[in-house]
Design an enzyme around this catalytic site. Structure first.
Site, mmCIF file in Angstrom:
data_model
loop_
_atom_site.group_PDB
_atom_site.id
_atom_site.type_symbol
_atom_site.label_atom_id
_atom_site.label_comp_id
_atom_site.label_asym_id
_atom_site.label_seq_id
_atom_site.Cartn_x
_atom_site.Cartn_y
_atom_site.Cartn_z
ATOM 1 N N LYS A 46 56.888 5.747 43.821
ATOM 2 C CA LYS A 46 55.987 4.945 44.416
ATOM 3 C C LYS A 46 56.455 5.209 45.845
ATOM 4 O O LYS A 46 58.009 5.522 46.245
ATOM 5 C CB LYS A 46 56.377 3.445 44.298
ATOM 6 C CG LYS A 46 55.786 2.650 45.265
ATOM 7 C CD LYS A 46 54.336 2.722 45.475
ATOM 8 C CE LYS A 46 53.863 1.749 46.353
ATOM 9 N NZ LYS A 46 52.428 1.772 46.529
ATOM 10 N N ASN A 128 53.665 10.229 52.733
ATOM 11 C CA ASN A 128 52.558 9.734 52.580
ATOM 12 C C ASN A 128 52.010 9.419 53.790
ATOM 13 O O ASN A 128 52.505 8.389 54.552
ATOM 14 C CB ASN A 128 52.708 8.515 51.658
ATOM 15 C CG ASN A 128 51.397 7.752 51.489
ATOM 16 O OD1 ASN A 128 50.178 8.098 51.964
ATOM 17 N ND2 ASN A 128 51.425 6.779 50.726
ATOM 18 N N CYS A 131 48.479 5.778 53.497
ATOM 19 C CA CYS A 131 48.314 4.524 53.097
ATOM 20 C C CYS A 131 47.222 3.578 53.945
ATOM 21 O O CYS A 131 47.666 3.383 55.198
ATOM 22 C CB CYS A 131 49.598 3.732 52.920
ATOM 23 S SG CYS A 131 49.620 2.032 52.137
ATOM 24 N N ASN A 194 44.310 10.722 48.756
ATOM 25 C CA ASN A 194 44.907 9.211 48.523
ATOM 26 C C ASN A 194 43.479 8.418 48.503
ATOM 27 O O ASN A 194 42.376 8.965 48.420
ATOM 28 C CB ASN A 194 45.662 8.867 49.662
ATOM 29 C CG ASN A 194 46.481 7.613 49.573
ATOM 30 O OD1 ASN A 194 46.234 6.636 48.634
ATOM 31 N ND2 ASN A 194 47.645 7.617 50.029
ATOM 32 N N SER A 195 43.538 7.274 48.250
ATOM 33 C CA SER A 195 42.507 6.278 47.929
ATOM 34 C C SER A 195 41.420 6.513 49.110
ATOM 35 O O SER A 195 41.933 6.871 50.231
ATOM 36 C CB SER A 195 42.776 4.936 47.751
ATOM 37 O OG SER A 195 43.512 4.211 48.762
ATOM 38 N N THR A 273 44.312 5.844 38.869
ATOM 39 C CA THR A 273 43.689 4.803 38.259
ATOM 40 C C THR A 273 43.532 4.789 36.800
ATOM 41 O O THR A 273 43.912 3.897 36.126
ATOM 42 C CB THR A 273 42.155 4.691 38.931
ATOM 43 O OG1 THR A 273 42.220 4.403 40.230
ATOM 44 C CG2 THR A 273 41.305 3.609 38.043
HETATM 45 O O1 LIG Z 1 49.135 5.307 49.833
HETATM 46 C C1 LIG Z 1 48.684 4.270 49.315
HETATM 47 N N1 LIG Z 1 47.817 3.985 48.688
HETATM 48 C C2 LIG Z 1 46.818 3.294 48.119
HETATM 49 O O2 LIG Z 1 45.894 3.075 47.643
HETATM 50 N N2 LIG Z 1 47.728 2.028 47.840
HETATM 51 C C3 LIG Z 1 48.969 1.887 48.259
HETATM 52 C C4 LIG Z 1 49.564 0.599 48.720
HETATM 53 O O3 LIG Z 1 48.859 -0.145 49.102
HETATM 54 O O4 LIG Z 1 50.813 0.581 48.675
HETATM 55 N N3 LIG Z 1 49.359 2.930 49.133
#
Ligand SMILES: O=C1NC(=O)NC(C(=O)O)N1
Length: 313
Positions: A46, A128, A131, A194-195, A273
């Site tokens: 994480k 990262n 986020c 990333n999302s 997911t």
């Molecule tokens: O980089 C991120 N991408 C996401 O989709 N969610 C997490 C988060 O919210 O911690 N972090």
């Protein structure tokens, strides 16, 4: 069994599958479960901040359209950098590890990487830059100037293997711009996507949003982002120098999706997911599905088709 391996810098991945940072990887137990799964090529933590964080208020995750997608605004809940360094230094690992970090400010990003540089950790690091869920904070990698500034500062002192996690881009000129910046640096890898930031999901029954933070706005993941992930991996692969390897992420639920990412040029893939839905046994399923596709097509190694997506000329 066809050959399904990859190399990033000095690290050999004997399997192509990783967890997407953030899913099934916040605790030491999570990470051990991933490590013990025989189909994972490595493990990803994480994203860590300097100090542990509770993250955003619940509800902050919601599955949408029967698992076809997910919306999350976790807000970087994690146990802090030292917790993950302790874990990564507590034993020897038989597969590569990727320590993900996400500072909520320029200075925190630099301090995180300084602590990793000064530590005994010899594995891979992933910065990262994407986020979307820290209230009041932008997705760094949508700001090209700041991204350039951070990476310029990082490479003044950081000498260990490092890659970046990118948000999805939706404009071909943006692919050109981010690739131009990244190609200036000795990055080991790029992880995309990333999302898809700041989507919104609504419960018609209650006439309400489904997650609490940011009035329901959250990152979208799952099957519905597969076309965006594939496009980003393909576009970045075409623009980045060969020494920057590619981790393809976004919407993987089957061996066919993995095959598609490999055609786009991914060296490895990561699953978010769907991992959250199926737990680590998904990696065994994906690996056997991919192997069956390769056998059916007569491929003995991923190298025979990696990056060889055809256009309709
Ligand atoms: O980089 C991120 N991408 C996401 O989709 N969610 C997490 C988060 O919210 O911690 N972090």
């Amino acid at each position: 069994q066809p050959q399904m391996t990859a190399q990033i810098g000095n690290f050999t991945f004997k399997h192509l599958f990783l967890n997407a940072s953030g899913v099934y990887c916040r605790t030491k137990q999570n990470l051990d479960d991933l490590l013990d799964n025989q189909a994972t090529g490595g493990i990803v933590t994480k994203s860590a901040t300097l100090r542990s964080r509770k993250g955003n208020p619940n509800p902050r995750y919601h599955s949408i359209l029967n698992g076809a997608g997910s919306i999350n605004s976790m807000g970087l809940p994690n146990y802090g950098l030292q917790y993950y360094l302790d874990y990564l230094l507590s034993k020897s690992f038989d597969k590569p590890t990727i320590l993900s970090v996400a500072g909520t400010s320029f200075d925190e990003n630099i301090e995180l990487l300084k602590q990793i540089q000064d530590s005994d950790y010899q594995g891979m690091t992933e910065l990262n830059l994407s986020c979307p869920n820290v209230v009041g904070k932008p997705q760094i990698a949508y700001d090209f100037e700041t991204t350039n500034k951070i990476l310029t500062e990082v490479f003044k002192f950081f000498k260990k293997p490092i890659g970046v996690k990118l948000p999805p881009y939706f404009d071909l000129n943006h692919f050109d711009q981010i690739a131009k910046i990244l190609n200036q640096f000795p990055l080991d890898h790029v992880n995309s996507i990333n999302s898809v930031g700041n989507g919104l999901w609504i419960d018609i029954e209650t006439e309400s949003v489904v997650i609490k933070p940011k009035k329901g706005f959250g990152g979208i993941g799952g099957k519905m982002v597969l076309p965006t992930g594939l496009a980003n991996v393909r576009a970045l692969r075409e623009r980045l120098k060969p020494s920057i390897k590619m981790i393809g992420t976004g919407g993987i639920t089957s061996g066919k999706d993995v095959f598609a990412y490999l055609l786009c040029g991914a060296d490895l893939v990561s699953v978010g997911t769907q991992l959250g839905i199926e737990s680590p046994k998904i990696f065994n399923r994906l690996e056997s599905e991919l192997a069956a596709i390769m056998v059916e097509k007569g491929y003995t190694s991923v190298n025979e088709f990696r990056g060889k997506l055809k256009s309709l000329e």
